[in-house]
Design a protein around this motif. Structure first.
Motif, PDB file in Angstrom:
ATOM      1  N   HIS A 261      -9.421  12.987   7.086  1.00 52.06           N
ATOM      2  CA  HIS A 261     -10.676  12.456   6.965  1.00 52.06           C
ATOM      3  C   HIS A 261     -10.668  11.092   6.022  1.00 52.06           C
ATOM      4  O   HIS A 261      -9.852  10.770   5.329  1.00 52.06           O
ATOM      5  CB  HIS A 261     -11.553  13.590   6.179  1.00 52.06           C
ATOM      6  CG  HIS A 261     -11.818  14.664   6.996  1.00 52.06           C
ATOM      7  ND1 HIS A 261     -13.032  14.816   7.852  1.00 52.06           N
ATOM      8  CD2 HIS A 261     -11.109  15.759   7.385  1.00 52.06           C
ATOM      9  CE1 HIS A 261     -12.804  15.732   8.692  1.00 52.06           C
ATOM     10  NE2 HIS A 261     -11.826  16.491   8.333  1.00 52.06           N
ATOM     11  N   SER A 262     -11.810  10.529   6.068  1.00 48.68           N
ATOM     12  CA  SER A 262     -11.860   9.128   5.622  1.00 48.68           C
ATOM     13  C   SER A 262     -12.224   9.177   4.123  1.00 48.68           C
ATOM     14  O   SER A 262     -11.618   8.284   3.352  1.00 48.68           O
ATOM     15  CB  SER A 262     -12.964   8.209   6.248  1.00 48.68           C
ATOM     16  OG  SER A 262     -14.157   8.907   6.211  1.00 48.68           O
ATOM     17  N   VAL A 263     -12.866  10.087   3.687  1.00 55.99           N
ATOM     18  CA  VAL A 263     -13.382  10.341   2.248  1.00 55.99           C
ATOM     19  C   VAL A 263     -13.867   9.124   1.749  1.00 55.99           C
ATOM     20  O   VAL A 263     -13.439   8.488   0.729  1.00 55.99           O
ATOM     21  CB  VAL A 263     -12.022  10.421   1.411  1.00 55.99           C
ATOM     22  CG1 VAL A 263     -12.448  11.095  -0.095  1.00 55.99           C
ATOM     23  CG2 VAL A 263     -11.352  11.672   1.998  1.00 55.99           C
ATOM     24  N   VAL A 264     -15.046   8.468   2.424  1.00 56.49           N
ATOM     25  CA  VAL A 264     -15.695   7.502   2.267  1.00 56.49           C
ATOM     26  C   VAL A 264     -17.358   7.745   2.029  1.00 56.49           C
ATOM     27  O   VAL A 264     -18.010   6.930   1.462  1.00 56.49           O
ATOM     28  CB  VAL A 264     -15.431   6.346   3.033  1.00 56.49           C
ATOM     29  CG1 VAL A 264     -14.045   5.699   3.074  1.00 56.49           C
ATOM     30  CG2 VAL A 264     -15.897   6.776   4.571  1.00 56.49           C
ATOM     31  N   SER A 265     -17.604   8.959   2.035  1.00 57.58           N
ATOM     32  CA  SER A 265     -19.207   9.117   2.041  1.00 57.58           C
ATOM     33  C   SER A 265     -19.659   8.672   0.912  1.00 57.58           C
ATOM     34  O   SER A 265     -20.661   8.025   0.803  1.00 57.58           O
ATOM     35  CB  SER A 265     -19.545  10.509   2.427  1.00 57.58           C
ATOM     36  OG  SER A 265     -18.730  11.410   1.830  1.00 57.58           O
ATOM     37  N   ASN A 269     -22.665   6.005   0.449  1.00 59.15           N
ATOM     38  CA  ASN A 269     -23.844   6.267  -0.037  1.00 59.15           C
ATOM     39  C   ASN A 269     -24.628   5.707  -1.160  1.00 59.15           C
ATOM     40  O   ASN A 269     -25.661   5.612  -1.452  1.00 59.15           O
ATOM     41  CB  ASN A 269     -23.970   7.846  -0.162  1.00 59.15           C
ATOM     42  CG  ASN A 269     -23.829   8.846   0.994  1.00 59.15           C
ATOM     43  OD1 ASN A 269     -23.802   8.110   2.198  1.00 59.15           O
ATOM     44  ND2 ASN A 269     -23.642  10.011   1.028  1.00 59.15           N
ATOM     45  N   PHE A 299     -15.418   8.674  14.785  1.00 61.70           N
ATOM     46  CA  PHE A 299     -15.870   8.156  13.359  1.00 61.70           C
ATOM     47  C   PHE A 299     -17.415   7.433  13.374  1.00 61.70           C
ATOM     48  O   PHE A 299     -18.097   7.674  12.582  1.00 61.70           O
ATOM     49  CB  PHE A 299     -14.871   7.359  12.781  1.00 61.70           C
ATOM     50  CG  PHE A 299     -15.020   6.851  11.448  1.00 61.70           C
ATOM     51  CD1 PHE A 299     -14.886   7.569  10.295  1.00 61.70           C
ATOM     52  CD2 PHE A 299     -15.740   5.491  11.375  1.00 61.70           C
ATOM     53  CE1 PHE A 299     -15.219   7.055   9.020  1.00 61.70           C
ATOM     54  CE2 PHE A 299     -16.033   5.114   9.976  1.00 61.70           C
ATOM     55  CZ  PHE A 299     -15.825   5.649   8.911  1.00 61.70           C
ATOM     56  N   GLN A 302     -20.241   9.740  13.667  1.00 61.85           N
ATOM     57  CA  GLN A 302     -20.729  10.063  12.432  1.00 61.85           C
ATOM     58  C   GLN A 302     -21.503   9.111  11.694  1.00 61.85           C
ATOM     59  O   GLN A 302     -22.603   9.737  11.027  1.00 61.85           O
ATOM     60  CB  GLN A 302     -19.496  10.680  11.698  1.00 61.85           C
ATOM     61  CG  GLN A 302     -18.478  11.603  12.175  1.00 61.85           C
ATOM     62  CD  GLN A 302     -18.939  12.836  12.836  1.00 61.85           C
ATOM     63  OE1 GLN A 302     -19.827  13.368  12.356  1.00 61.85           O
ATOM     64  NE2 GLN A 302     -18.478  13.027  13.922  1.00 61.85           N
ATOM     65  N   TYR A 359     -15.660  17.636  -3.197  1.00 60.01           N
ATOM     66  CA  TYR A 359     -15.831  16.949  -1.845  1.00 60.01           C
ATOM     67  C   TYR A 359     -15.158  18.381  -1.068  1.00 60.01           C
ATOM     68  O   TYR A 359     -14.459  19.054  -1.449  1.00 60.01           O
ATOM     69  CB  TYR A 359     -14.477  16.067  -1.760  1.00 60.01           C
ATOM     70  CG  TYR A 359     -13.905  15.683  -0.234  1.00 60.01           C
ATOM     71  CD1 TYR A 359     -14.522  14.551   0.256  1.00 60.01           C
ATOM     72  CD2 TYR A 359     -12.978  16.440   0.467  1.00 60.01           C
ATOM     73  CE1 TYR A 359     -14.404  14.229   1.649  1.00 60.01           C
ATOM     74  CE2 TYR A 359     -12.779  16.176   1.874  1.00 60.01           C
ATOM     75  CZ  TYR A 359     -13.433  15.125   2.476  1.00 60.01           C
ATOM     76  OH  TYR A 359     -13.364  14.623   3.846  1.00 60.01           O
ATOM     77  N   HIS A 362     -16.392  18.104   6.712  1.00 61.85           N
ATOM     78  CA  HIS A 362     -17.855  18.558   7.415  1.00 61.85           C
ATOM     79  C   HIS A 362     -17.679  20.163   7.764  1.00 61.85           C
ATOM     80  O   HIS A 362     -18.603  20.799   7.772  1.00 61.85           O
ATOM     81  CB  HIS A 362     -17.933  17.820   8.590  1.00 61.85           C
ATOM     82  CG  HIS A 362     -19.378  18.009   9.384  1.00 61.85           C
ATOM     83  ND1 HIS A 362     -20.258  17.692   8.780  1.00 61.85           N
ATOM     84  CD2 HIS A 362     -19.328  18.656  10.364  1.00 61.85           C
ATOM     85  CE1 HIS A 362     -21.441  18.042   9.568  1.00 61.85           C
ATOM     86  NE2 HIS A 362     -20.858  18.645  10.619  1.00 61.85           N
ATOM     87  N   ARG A 365     -17.976  22.506   5.040  1.00 61.54           N
ATOM     88  CA  ARG A 365     -19.456  22.769   4.908  1.00 61.54           C
ATOM     89  C   ARG A 365     -20.234  23.488   5.742  1.00 61.54           C
ATOM     90  O   ARG A 365     -21.223  24.343   5.284  1.00 61.54           O
ATOM     91  CB  ARG A 365     -20.099  21.358   4.663  1.00 61.54           C
ATOM     92  CG  ARG A 365     -19.248  20.602   3.334  1.00 61.54           C
ATOM     93  CD  ARG A 365     -20.183  19.327   2.951  1.00 61.54           C
ATOM     94  NE  ARG A 365     -19.194  18.241   2.431  1.00 61.54           N
ATOM     95  CZ  ARG A 365     -19.550  17.245   1.885  1.00 61.54           C
ATOM     96  NH1 ARG A 365     -20.812  17.098   1.701  1.00 61.54           N
ATOM     97  NH2 ARG A 365     -18.989  16.341   1.543  1.00 61.54           N
ATOM     98  N   ASP A 393     -20.965  13.138  -2.671  1.00 64.81           N
ATOM     99  CA  ASP A 393     -21.811  12.144  -1.772  1.00 64.81           C
ATOM    100  C   ASP A 393     -23.246  12.824  -1.494  1.00 64.81           C
ATOM    101  O   ASP A 393     -24.155  12.548  -0.792  1.00 64.81           O
ATOM    102  CB  ASP A 393     -21.189  12.141  -0.416  1.00 64.81           C
ATOM    103  CG  ASP A 393     -21.012  13.670   0.346  1.00 64.81           C
ATOM    104  OD1 ASP A 393     -21.579  14.688   0.004  1.00 64.81           O
ATOM    105  OD2 ASP A 393     -20.012  13.631   1.218  1.00 64.81           O
ATOM    106  N   ALA A 394     -23.589  13.688  -2.367  1.00 62.69           N
ATOM    107  CA  ALA A 394     -24.876  14.709  -2.166  1.00 62.69           C
ATOM    108  C   ALA A 394     -26.166  13.762  -2.674  1.00 62.69           C
ATOM    109  O   ALA A 394     -26.438  13.823  -3.768  1.00 62.69           O
ATOM    110  CB  ALA A 394     -24.805  16.003  -2.680  1.00 62.69           C
ATOM    111  N   GLU A 399     -28.194  15.028   2.379  1.00 64.23           N
ATOM    112  CA  GLU A 399     -28.014  16.508   2.133  1.00 64.23           C
ATOM    113  C   GLU A 399     -28.968  17.374   3.032  1.00 64.23           C
ATOM    114  O   GLU A 399     -28.688  18.609   3.372  1.00 64.23           O
ATOM    115  CB  GLU A 399     -27.825  16.877   0.707  1.00 64.23           C
ATOM    116  CG  GLU A 399     -27.653  18.277   0.282  1.00 64.23           C
ATOM    117  CD  GLU A 399     -28.664  18.890   0.192  1.00 64.23           C
ATOM    118  OE1 GLU A 399     -28.973  20.020   0.311  1.00 64.23           O
ATOM    119  OE2 GLU A 399     -29.832  18.285  -0.281  1.00 64.23           O
ATOM    120  N   ASN A 402     -28.923  18.165   6.585  1.00 66.53           N
ATOM    121  CA  ASN A 402     -27.723  18.750   7.035  1.00 66.53           C
ATOM    122  C   ASN A 402     -27.798  20.243   6.521  1.00 66.53           C
ATOM    123  O   ASN A 402     -27.061  21.157   6.988  1.00 66.53           O
ATOM    124  CB  ASN A 402     -26.541  18.122   6.141  1.00 66.53           C
ATOM    125  CG  ASN A 402     -25.752  16.942   7.005  1.00 66.53           C
ATOM    126  OD1 ASN A 402     -25.216  17.352   8.131  1.00 66.53           O
ATOM    127  ND2 ASN A 402     -25.828  15.712   6.307  1.00 66.53           N
TER     128      ASN A 402
END
Ligand SMILES: Cc1cc2nc3c(=O)[nH]c(=O)nc-3n(C[C@H](O)[C@H](O)[C@H](O)COP(=O)(O)OP(=O)(O)OC[C@H]3O[C@@H](n4cnc5c(N)ncnc54)[C@H](O)[C@@H]3O)c2cc1C
Ligand code: SF4
Length: 508
Positions: A261-265, A269, A299, A302, A359, A362, A365, A393-394, A399, A402
């Motif tokens: 995963h990119s771990v950029v959210s 945000n 990607f 998303q 973290y 998806h 979660r 990222d929430a 959030e 989702n």
């Protein structure tokens, strides 16, 4: 005439509409760390530290670029405690009456700003690809607001992965190629870890002192807190993770929180990264042969699909969205969501890494914590507040749709055409967690039966009146109807006993 330029903690980018509309030579930027924002839910300490440190660095950057910045720190004596209070204080002290702001993401802040007794001009947030009007026009008159159709419009609008007016490769969506079971080995090191500098360390001390009791580990703190660091993370992930991102997007592996995963959210945000720029970089990497089409398309979907769509739904549905509870669920959130004991390996992994890193990806979660909350009938408001608190990222605009929509079906099916529920079989297929779990995923009833197996059926039966005629769920109900009656009785009785244990606060 001097104006105050409000910049919020999730608006940290040079191209922000409020900055573009301002005059650097005399306007004053107002930025404030306030308890109303750090305390509306018990945020994970890493999330608070990330936002505050990023704000401080952004203020410094603005000053370096010639802006006058009035910055209030959380522990300043005269801190008014709220965004509106800080704006009023600045207006009083500077004798200024006009404010320019970029529209906040959340209804809570939008209405606070709209009521402020100053002349305020609230500009659109141009970091999003779709305007409010575009989303409204797209939604107008549709029976179902399916993301896929909206996504295609966003592909056409941005030109991403398009050959003229046709999608690259002939298909719009390669999701079917993105469901491989977990790989045997991971040859990607995960996100870059940044050592806290003096400025970040000062924030960590403050957060430890003020929010050390909140759920979540503050240290080690490894997030980037400026654009340059966040961009390094994108470059690092494109070079090493993107190629396999698509294939293993839904996979879960014990003690591997990040996979490909990119771990950029959280960077996107708060504004440290521009979502469209990241997508263009991914497209360039695809065209250069760095990654296959299913990875790049997965990607980009998303971001320009799901992310934009979620924001559109949040705005369209209005402030009461977070109070919806279409399925009438009312059970309290079990203590294991806050780090209490559980024997369920999948939950222990998802919650454990949430606690450590703020973290989870998806599928954890959606299909682990979200799935459990849904089949166990947990009050969606409590689920929503948990997700809002624990992830870096929430922010409510992304959030809530989702959680309330996609994960808990509490909006009655606006976001999801059917509830995202599964038995343990799905988790077993997509992870290696079941191999080391105290429960047996193959056991459907009796000693050691996986709780997901029992609660899945219990959910479907409890809600048969609503879902029984859903064509996408017919198979599930037919399978149930084919089961021997005594077996069905056992499932319902054992699920009931499990829920009683949950209600009594016992470990499961
Ligand atoms: C119950 C639930 C709650 C969620 N809460 C949030 C939240 O508070 N904030 C948030 O940004 N995302 C949320 N998501 C979406 C998604 O889980 C995260 O964006 C993703 O896990 C972030 O990790 P990543 O950057 O490694 O993402 P990747 O898997 O690498 O995906 C790339 C990017 O796509 C975007 N994205 C992917 N899926 C979604 C989605 N469903 N909605 C919006 N953007 C998406 C994110 O910007 C993400 O960085 C939630 C999903 C679920 C099921
Ligand atoms: S057996 Fe059930 S509870 Fe255990 S990890 Fe698998 S799905 Fe989760």
């Amino acid at each position: 005439m001097v104006k105050l330029i409000l910049i919020l903690g999730d608006q940290l980018c040079d191209g922000l509409s409020a900055l573009e509309a301002a005059d650097k030579s005399h306007d004053v930027v107002v930025m404030a760390e306030v308890v109303d924002e750090t305390g509306y839910v018990p945020h994970h300490p890493k999330k608070i530290a990330f936002v505050l440190a990023s704000m401080r660095k952004f203020a410094k950057r603005l000053r370096r670029d010639g802006w006058t910045v009035r910055y209030t720190q959380l522990d300043d004596d005269d801190n008014a405690g709220s965004i509106v209070g800080e704006l009023m204080r600045a207006a009083d002290e500077l004798g200024v009456h006009d404010v320019i702001a970029t529209e906040p993401g959340e209804w809570r802040l939008i209405s606070a700003l709209e009521d402020i007794p100053l002349e305020i001009s609230i500009l659109p947030d141009t970091r999003f690809i779709a305007t409010h009007t575009e989303f409204e026009e797209w939604a107008e008159g549709r029976k179902e607001l399916r993301m896929e159709w909206f996504y295609r419009d966003m592909r056409r609008k941005t030109g991403l992965l398009m050959d003229g007016d046709k999608p690259k490769g002939g298909k719009w969506n390669y999701d079917h190629d993105n469901r491989k079971a977990p790989p045997k080995e991971i040859d990607f090191s995960g996100p870059l870890r940044f050592e806290p500098d003096d400025e970040v360390s000062a924030v960590l001390d403050l957060v430890e002192q003020r929010f050390g009791q909140n759920f979540g580990d503050l240290r080690p703190f490894w997030f980037a807190t400026d654009h340059e660091g966040a961009q390094q993370q994108v470059d690092h992930w494109i070079a090493g993770g993107l190629a396999q991102f698509g294939d293993y997007q839904d996979a879960m592996i014990t003690d591997q929180p990040f996979l490909f995963h990119s771990v950029v959210s959280f960077y996107i945000n708060v504004g440290l990264l521009d979502p469209l720029a990241v997508c263009r970089q991914v497209e360039t990497a695809y065209r250069a042969g760095v990654a296959p089409l299913n990875a790049a398309e997965g990607f980009i979907r998303q971001i320009i699909g799901w992310r934009e769509y979620m924001r559109g739904i949040y705005v369209l549905e209005g402030p009461d969205y977070t109070s919806r509870n279409a399925l009438g669920h009312s059970r309290d959130l079990p203590a294991f969501f806050w780090g209490g004991e559980t024997n369920m390996r999948c939950i222990e992994q998802a919650v454990g890494q949430t606690q450590e890193h703020a973290y989870a990806h998806h599928i954890q979660r959606l299909m682990v914590t979200g799935n459990f909350a849904l089949i166990a009938g947990i009050d969606p408001r409590q689920v929503h507040e948990w997700y809002l608190a624990v992830y870096a990222d929430a922010f409510e605009w992304v959030e809530a749709p989702n959680v309330i929509g996609m994960s808990q079906f509490a909006d009655g099916g606006i976001v999801a055409s059917k509830p995202y529920v599964s038995s343990g079989a799905y988790i077993d297929r997509m992870s290696n967690h079941c191999k080391s779990c105290s429960y047996s995923v193959k056991t459907k009833t009796g000693e050691g039966a996986c709780p997901f197996n029992l609660l899945y059926w219990d959910f479907l039966i409890r809600h048969r009146a609503r879902f029984g005629n859903n064509p996408r769920m017919g198979n599930m109900y037919r399978t149930w109807d084919r089961m021997a009656e005594d077996r069905r009785e056992t499932v319902i009785a054992e699920a009931g006993a499990l829920l009683e244990k949950l209600d009594a606060g016992e470990d499961i």
